[in-house]
Enzyme design. Structure first.
Site, PDB file in Angstrom:
ATOM      1  N   CYS A 282      -2.227   0.638 -50.426  1.00 53.06           N
ATOM      2  CA  CYS A 282      -2.770   1.786 -51.008  1.00 53.06           C
ATOM      3  C   CYS A 282      -4.065   1.882 -50.392  1.00 53.06           C
ATOM      4  O   CYS A 282      -4.990   1.126 -50.106  1.00 53.06           O
ATOM      5  CB  CYS A 282      -2.830   1.276 -52.308  1.00 53.06           C
ATOM      6  SG  CYS A 282      -3.550   2.792 -53.354  1.00 53.06           S
TER       7      CYS A 282
ATOM      8  N   GLY B 122      10.318   7.390 -52.346  1.00 60.81           N
ATOM      9  CA  GLY B 122       9.279   7.705 -53.199  1.00 60.81           C
ATOM     10  C   GLY B 122       9.364   8.740 -54.210  1.00 60.81           C
ATOM     11  O   GLY B 122       9.956   9.280 -54.875  1.00 60.81           O
TER      12      GLY B 122
END
Length: 335
Positions: A100, A233
């Protein structure tokens, strides 16, 4: 061995962990569409797991299995403690976020920043493995900033596998920690699937999964010819109906495709329970607006959920009205 499916030499399909999206309501919804996909939580910081409201942060419905908890952090002892708490909650896997790129993650010196310190990542994995019996996995990028992806990813893989990691999931892009927003980091750095394929060639007996820019089950199947897992995703989130084909297409199950009307009815029943416990309908419906994407009536379905579900006192009847607007008959909830 990473997950029971590998005992039968099956591949893994997963819905990626996504901040602000893959909460427990999203996962319950996705599970109505596929029984076989591995689902992930949003990233939860280790300190929050240890000191926060655990039921609120970690609670999930039993129907969500198999479900993995993704943790963020860079202190081995804290990560080990958080992993143990997650395992006690019943999660099937604990995943360490090393990918991230958000500012909040950078300020805490974890997430994609950890690509720069592979030995520390290895120490984190080793500490987590010592505390839990469930699989411990890592999700990374191929590198950050000016790193050479060939060297950076190899170093990370060597460290985490030496520490006992059960799997390495790789988002096949670099992360630029300066100059790009988190959204830009999902779109601007070029995809390099070949780099992940080369990693698998180097580690033929280790689980290597891929993530990043995968838009269709055709693409998933192509990746699974060369890798052990594929993770989807935003495409899965925005067009969730594609998940209804996962069990038959990827795993050969004969069970019929999940019926969208039955899915809506299952979610209406779930919404009634959530509202009775003090929740709001919009907590659930915000994840469902794309269910009929590309089909007649999809716009009206989306409009009803986006407007009426946010009103005070909104109930599960909003979901049934939205379904009626699509023109499909209501069915009994899926098992």
């Amino acid at each position: 061995m990473y997950h029971k499916s590998l005992k039968n030499k099956e591949k893994i399909f997963a819905v990626a962990p996504m901040m602000d999206w893959t909460d427990r309501h999203c996962r319950f919804f996705h599970r109505q569409l596929t029984r076989r996909a591995l689902l992930y939580t949003e990233m939860v910081v280790a300190d929050a797991v240890i000191h926060g409201e655990r039921e609120k942060l970690l609670g999930f419905d039993a129907v969500e299995h198999p479900v993995a908890l993704q943790i963020g952090g860079s202190e081995p002892a804290k990560l080990a403690r958080a992993a143990a708490i997650g395992a006690d909650f019943g999660y099937d896997e604990i995943n360490l976020n090393v990918g991230c790129p958000s500012d909040r993650v950078q300020s805490g010196t974890f997430g994609a920043c950890l690509m720069k310190t592979p030995d520390l990542v290895g120490a984190c994995v080793a500490a987590m493995k010592e505390r839990v019996k469930v699989p411990v996995t890592v999700k990374s990028r191929i590198g950050v900033d000016d790193q050479d992806p060939e060297e950076a990813l190899d170093r990370l893989a060597e460290a985490v596998f030496a520490a006992g990691a059960d799997a390495l999931w790789v988002h096949a892009r670099k992360a630029w920690l300066a100059g790009l927003s988190p959204r830009e980091n999902r779109e601007i750095p070029p995809l390099d699937y070949g780099r992940v394929y080369r990693l698998k060639e180097k580690y033929p007996n280790k689980f290597i999964g891929i993530n990043g820019g995968i838009q269709s089950l055709d693409e998933v199947e192509a990746h699974l010819l060369r890798l052990d897992g594929a993770m989807m995703g935003r495409a899965a989130y925005h067009t969730p109906a594609l998940l209804a084909d996962v069990d038959q297409r990827l795993f050969g199950e004969k069970r019929r495709r999940a019926d969208p009307a039955a899915v809506v009815e299952a979610m209406a029943a779930y919404a009634q329970r959530h509202i009775a416990a003090g929740g709001r309908l919009s907590h659930i419906t915000r994840h469902m607006v794309g269910l009929f994407h590309g089909q007649p009536g999809a716009r009206r379905f989306r409009q009803i959920l986006s407007t009426r579900a946010t009103r005070p006192g909104a109930g599960a009847d909003v979901l049934r009205d939205a379904l009626a607007a699509v023109g499909l008959p209501e069915r009994e909830a899926v098992a």
